[in-house]
Enzyme design. Sequence first.
Site, mmCIF file in Angstrom:
data_model
loop_
_atom_site.group_PDB
_atom_site.id
_atom_site.type_symbol
_atom_site.label_atom_id
_atom_site.label_comp_id
_atom_site.label_asym_id
_atom_site.label_seq_id
_atom_site.Cartn_x
_atom_site.Cartn_y
_atom_site.Cartn_z
ATOM 1 N N GLN A 108 0.823 -1.209 0.000
ATOM 2 C CA GLN A 108 0.000 0.000 0.000
ATOM 3 C C GLN A 108 0.853 1.252 0.000
ATOM 4 O O GLN A 108 2.082 1.198 0.117
ATOM 5 C CB GLN A 108 -0.896 -0.013 1.247
ATOM 6 N N HIS A 157 4.776 0.434 0.809
ATOM 7 C CA HIS A 157 5.213 -0.231 2.030
ATOM 8 C C HIS A 157 4.217 -1.319 2.436
ATOM 9 O O HIS A 157 3.078 -1.350 1.969
ATOM 10 C CB HIS A 157 5.370 0.774 3.176
ATOM 11 N N GLU A 169 4.033 8.587 8.114
ATOM 12 C CA GLU A 169 4.044 7.797 9.339
ATOM 13 C C GLU A 169 5.442 7.275 9.629
ATOM 14 O O GLU A 169 6.362 7.393 8.810
ATOM 15 C CB GLU A 169 3.061 6.625 9.228
ATOM 16 N N ARG A 220 -4.584 0.581 -1.340
ATOM 17 C CA ARG A 220 -4.113 -0.806 -1.382
ATOM 18 C C ARG A 220 -3.861 -1.190 -2.836
ATOM 19 O O ARG A 220 -4.757 -1.085 -3.677
ATOM 20 C CB ARG A 220 -5.182 -1.704 -0.758
ATOM 21 N N HIS A 235 0.107 5.878 0.822
ATOM 22 C CA HIS A 235 -0.840 6.890 1.285
ATOM 23 C C HIS A 235 -0.629 8.194 0.515
ATOM 24 O O HIS A 235 0.498 8.532 0.137
ATOM 25 C CB HIS A 235 -0.657 7.153 2.781
#
Length: 320
Positions: free
Chosen positions: A100, A177, A119, A197, A102
């Site tokens: 996936q 990642h 993150e 995803r 983001h």
Amino acid sequence: MLHPLKFQPILKDKIWGGEKLNQYFNKNSNSKSLGESWEVSTVPNDISVVSNGELSGHSLQDLVDKYKADFLGEKNWKRFGNAFPLLIKFIDAKQDLSIQLHPNDELAKKRHNSFGKTEMWYVMQADKDANLIVGFKGEVDKATYLKHLENNTLTEILNFDKVKEGDTYFIEAGRVHAIGAGVLLAEIQQTSDVTYRVYDWDRVDDEGNARELHNDIAIDAFDFEMKNDFRVDYNTQKNTSNEMVSCPFFTTNFIEIDADIEVNNTRDSFMIYMCVDGEVEVSTNASSDKIFKGETILIPASLKNFKLKSNYGKLLEVYV
């Protein structure tokens, strides 16, 4: 009335989850597929509720709304208003998570009216030969990526890293990642639940249904120019804050404690402490709370002076 705040964990079953969050951290679940414990959250429909002290029963969002800069810090209040900027989690991957990525702030705002999602991960436990997927093995452009996606050979160009306790990774928005099977970790991220995803190992649920993929919109979220600078090196000097990650969205420090530490918060921000080993007592003039491995506490910005005390403990210290 503001005091150091503990919250009721928000527990999430996942198709890839396991039992370590309960076994290692005593999260209150009998599930055999518990994937996430959301420790600090204002994601809609998943808003943290205080579990300690005079403010027990109040939601995190209500406290931000009421106390504003006293809670967030003046600069954060001016930047974010009533939007709490971080989501704090513990994650147990019994199976591989999907591959996936983001979106960044600009794309997430445009498409989802959300923050983007940068993150970081701190590995708390890893089974033998467990790995993470972060980034590509080498330089990959859009055409190469799409060719491998179409041929179902995506894993051939991904970077797999074997990991152990203490390994730390910085995952910028736009970086591909996945958390591998057997990894238990702490995750610090922007407040966002937006995930694209792109591959799910051809996995189906108990009813034979595959989870949704987002390849049509994910391609625009990739940053193919990223360097392989995602592994985080950091010092481990005891009884002091050792910087791990500093980015526009959060700063995270590592602290190993075996003494009393007087903290004077001059950062104009709330502080979050995640206990990743041992136990630590957090005390002010008016209160005292212990956090154990797998627990989290938030110190509002107006509480400038407090003490951290432990015979043995390891903390992730987070602020914006």
